[in-house]
Enzyme design. Structure first.
Site, PDB file in Angstrom:
ATOM      1  N   SER A 248       0.875  -1.184   0.000  1.00 30.23           N
ATOM      2  CA  SER A 248       0.000   0.000   0.000  1.00 30.23           C
ATOM      3  C   SER A 248       0.908   1.228   0.000  1.00 30.23           C
ATOM      4  CB  SER A 248      -0.933  -0.010   1.212  1.00 30.23           C
ATOM      5  OG  SER A 248      -0.222   0.087   2.413  1.00 30.23           O
TER       6      SER A 248
ATOM      7  N   HIS B 286      -3.261  -6.053   2.543  1.00 28.72           N
ATOM      8  CA  HIS B 286      -2.341  -7.067   3.071  1.00 28.72           C
ATOM      9  C   HIS B 286      -2.983  -8.430   3.258  1.00 28.72           C
ATOM     10  CE1 HIS B 286       0.443  -3.724   4.859  1.00 28.72           C
ATOM     11  NE2 HIS B 286       0.436  -3.753   3.541  1.00 28.72           N
TER      12      HIS B 286
ATOM     13  N   GLN C 212      -6.407  -1.822   7.294  1.00 33.20           N
ATOM     14  CA  GLN C 212      -5.247  -2.664   6.985  1.00 33.20           C
ATOM     15  C   GLN C 212      -4.594  -3.332   8.210  1.00 33.20           C
ATOM     16  OE1 GLN C 212      -2.276  -1.208   3.883  1.00 33.20           O
ATOM     17  NE2 GLN C 212      -1.040  -1.026   5.718  1.00 33.20           N
TER      18      GLN C 212
ATOM     19  N   GLU D  11       1.707  -9.518   6.943  1.00 33.62           N
ATOM     20  CA  GLU D  11       2.536  -9.152   8.089  1.00 33.62           C
ATOM     21  C   GLU D  11       2.349 -10.113   9.257  1.00 33.62           C
ATOM     22  OE1 GLU D  11       2.032  -4.981   8.942  1.00 33.62           O
ATOM     23  OE2 GLU D  11       2.865  -4.419   7.000  1.00 33.62           O
TER      24      GLU D  11
ATOM     25  N   HIS E  56       8.652  -1.291   9.449  1.00 30.90           N
ATOM     26  CA  HIS E  56       8.972  -2.256   8.388  1.00 30.90           C
ATOM     27  C   HIS E  56       8.092  -1.970   7.163  1.00 30.90           C
ATOM     28  CE1 HIS E  56       5.419  -5.095   9.517  1.00 30.90           C
ATOM     29  NE2 HIS E  56       5.100  -3.845   9.616  1.00 30.90           N
ATOM     30  N   ARG E  57       8.189  -2.813   6.124  1.00 33.88           N
ATOM     31  CA  ARG E  57       7.258  -2.792   5.003  1.00 33.88           C
ATOM     32  C   ARG E  57       6.527  -4.131   4.985  1.00 33.88           C
ATOM     33  NH1 ARG E  57       7.424   1.919   1.785  1.00 33.88           N
ATOM     34  NH2 ARG E  57       5.287   1.194   1.523  1.00 33.88           N
ATOM     35  N   SER E  58       5.427  -4.186   4.228  1.00 32.24           N
ATOM     36  CA  SER E  58       4.684  -5.456   4.182  1.00 32.24           C
ATOM     37  C   SER E  58       5.470  -6.528   3.434  1.00 32.24           C
ATOM     38  CB  SER E  58       3.304  -5.240   3.562  1.00 32.24           C
ATOM     39  OG  SER E  58       3.419  -4.570   2.324  1.00 32.24           O
TER      40      SER E  58
HETATM   41  C1  LIG Z   1       3.714  -1.293   6.520  1.00 27.07           C
HETATM   42  C2  LIG Z   1       2.766  -0.800   5.741  1.00 27.07           C
HETATM   43  O1  LIG Z   1       2.408  -1.386   4.582  1.00 27.07           O
HETATM   44  P1  LIG Z   1       3.156  -1.257   3.180  1.00 27.07           P
HETATM   45  O2  LIG Z   1       4.573  -1.674   3.424  1.00 27.07           O
HETATM   46  O3  LIG Z   1       2.403  -2.193   2.290  1.00 27.07           O
HETATM   47  O4  LIG Z   1       3.075   0.173   2.783  1.00 27.07           O
HETATM   48  C3  LIG Z   1       2.018   0.417   6.114  1.00 27.07           C
HETATM   49  O5  LIG Z   1       1.154   0.871   5.344  1.00 27.07           O
HETATM   50  O6  LIG Z   1       2.270   0.994   7.172  1.00 27.07           O
HETATM   51 MG   LIG Z   2       0.715   2.569   6.839  1.00 31.05          MG
END
Ligand SMILES: C=C(OP(=O)(O)O)C(=O)O
Ligand SMILES: [Mg+2]
Length: 437
Positions: free
Chosen positions: A45, A157, A165, A207, A375-377
């Site tokens: 996202s 996710h 999310q 996640e 982190h990222r997803s």
């Molecule tokens: C961790 C997240 O997701 P993404 O890495 O998909 O942006 C977020 O939106 O905070």
């Molecule tokens: Mg976010």
């Protein structure tokens, strides 16, 4: 700078991330024989104004874009930085930015640039014979972050009906990090048992949080309340909750409203909310549940809505800009001037160099805002964000559920750091947080 240790070689290769998509890993050799290695995460996202990683859009299939990112490191970045002092992180990051030259790092790729920036820091820490968090943060790097564990997944996710999310738990009643992780893990296991008892799916999202088909956010938050109690903890005292709505994913420009597809399916009628209705909805949730923060409650373009929401609810809850600020100090500065939030999510790959991410944390702290390292997803087992959270005393980290190795590795690294810090370790107490008053 007391020492000059030249970079001797730089090499990038393609590896896989936790979603099975290609990403890159970079190794840097400096001095006689010190090698530091780092790998780069990727979001799903993503914010419209993020730095561009070379695997977006068409380049995403079969790693085509990532190969380019690796080639850019090997053919274009390496020759320019070989010979530079690996201990000069800011100088290196400046050169990386200049080499790319674009506003969004789309020429060489933010993933190429970040991989080099991270690997340089890791090599430099080894050369300095210091743990990474001290190398980056100095002697004041001693605050362990409160984990914001995302134990229920929805939105982009997962494939379930929950539109929001992320549903996170924060062990604010814990005396230290290790204990906080234990409390979260217990609640995670209780939630699994509870979902099973209620005939819900216990499959997990990107996640590691559970991704059941629930009617709406209230039901999800009620489940979290029950899971806390089942594990022997009191919501609002031992545990607080946090949401990441990722509202840009819900916003429909033509309708000028947020579309809750999952909720619509579960309730058999289309559920739409305007900006004002979203704010009213959050007010209801805040009245009913002990919520510490709401991330991306509104669309990334809706500055006016954010200002309105902050004026209305900002005394009672942290409003966190993720897609809104994209770890970019220009956007953050605007947000601070407007009063458009009171916290920022910091993702190093949204901006592309460590120095720029640190600048964002510093700007937020100077404004009296919270900064949350995230982190990222799509992740790898790289644990650098754990060290970064300690280095910059952010007091908060988002790294997913206490399951899936790429998430757990960050928490495990923090437990090791807490042990290394011993008696000097600090764990923030958020018991005086506005929601508890
Ligand atoms: C961790 C997240 O997701 P993404 O890495 O998909 O942006 C977020 O939106 O905070
Ligand atoms: Mg976010």
């Amino acid at each position: 700078m007391d020492k000059y240790v030249p970079i001797r070689d730089v090499y990038a290769r393609e590896i896989l991330d936790s979603r099975g998509n290609p990403t890159i890993e970079v190794e840097i050799l400096a001095g006689e024989k010190t090698v530091g290695c780092a790998s780069v995460p990727s979001g799903a996202s993503t914010g419209k104004y993020e730095a561009i990683e070379l695997r977006d859009g068409e380049a995403r299939y079969m790693g085509k874009g990532v190969e380019h990112a690796a080639d850019h490191v090997n053919a274009q970045i390496a020759p320019e930085i070989v010979g530079m002092n690996v201990l000069d992180q800011r100088g290196l990051d400046e050169v990386l930015k200049r080499l790319d030259g674009s506003r969004n790092k789309g020429k060489l790729g933010a993933n190429a640039i970040l991989g080099v920036s991270m690997a340089a820091a890791r090599t430099a820490a080894k050369i300095s014979e210091r743990p990474l968090y001290t190398y980056l943060g100095g002697v004041q790097a001693r605050t362990l972050p409160v984990p914001m564990m995302n134990i229920m997944n929805g939105g982009r996710h997962a494939d379930n009906t929950i539109d929001i999310q992320e549903f996170m738990i924060l062990p604010v009643g814990a005396p230290d990090f290790r204990e906080g992780v234990r409390m979260c893990a217990e609640i995670y296991q209780s939630l699994k048992a509870l979902l099973g008892q209620r005939g819900c799916n216990t499959a997990v999202g990107d996640e590691g949080g559970f991704a059941p088909d629930l009617p709406d956010a209230k039901e999800a938050l009620s489940m979290l309340m029950d899971a806390c109690k089942m594990a022997g903890y009191q919501p609002g005292k031992d545990m607080l909750f946090a949401l990441d709505v990722a509202a840009s994913e819900l916003y429909d420009e033509k309708l000028n409203a947020y579309v809750f597809d999952g909720e619509s399916r579960m309730h058999g009628q289309k559920v739409l909310r305007t900006t004002d209705q979203m704010i009213a909805y959050y007010e209801e949730l805040l009245a009913e549940f002990p919520i510490y923060s709401i991330e991306d409650p509104l669309d990334e373009e809706d500055w006016e809505g954010w200002v309105k929401m902050t004026a209305h609810l900002g005394e009672n809850v942290y409003l966190v800009g993720d897609d809104l600020f994209v770890t970019n100090t220009e956007r953050l500065k605007k947000g601070i001037e407007l009063g458009a939030a009171n916290a920022i999510l910091v993702k190093i790959n949204q901006i592309g160099t460590l120095s720029e991410a640190f600048d964002a944390v510093e700007m937020a702290h100077r404004a009296g805002w919270q900064a949350i390292i995230s982190h990222r997803s799509g992740e790898t087992v790289d644990t650098m964000i754990a060290d970064i959270a300690v280095a910059f005393n952010t007091g908060l980290i988002k790294s997913g559920a206490p399951c899936r190795s790429e998430r757990v590795e960050k928490y495990n690294r923090l437990m090791r750091i807490e042990e290394m810090l011993g008696k000097t370790a600090d764990f923030p107490c958020y018991m005086d947080t506005p929601v508890l008053k």
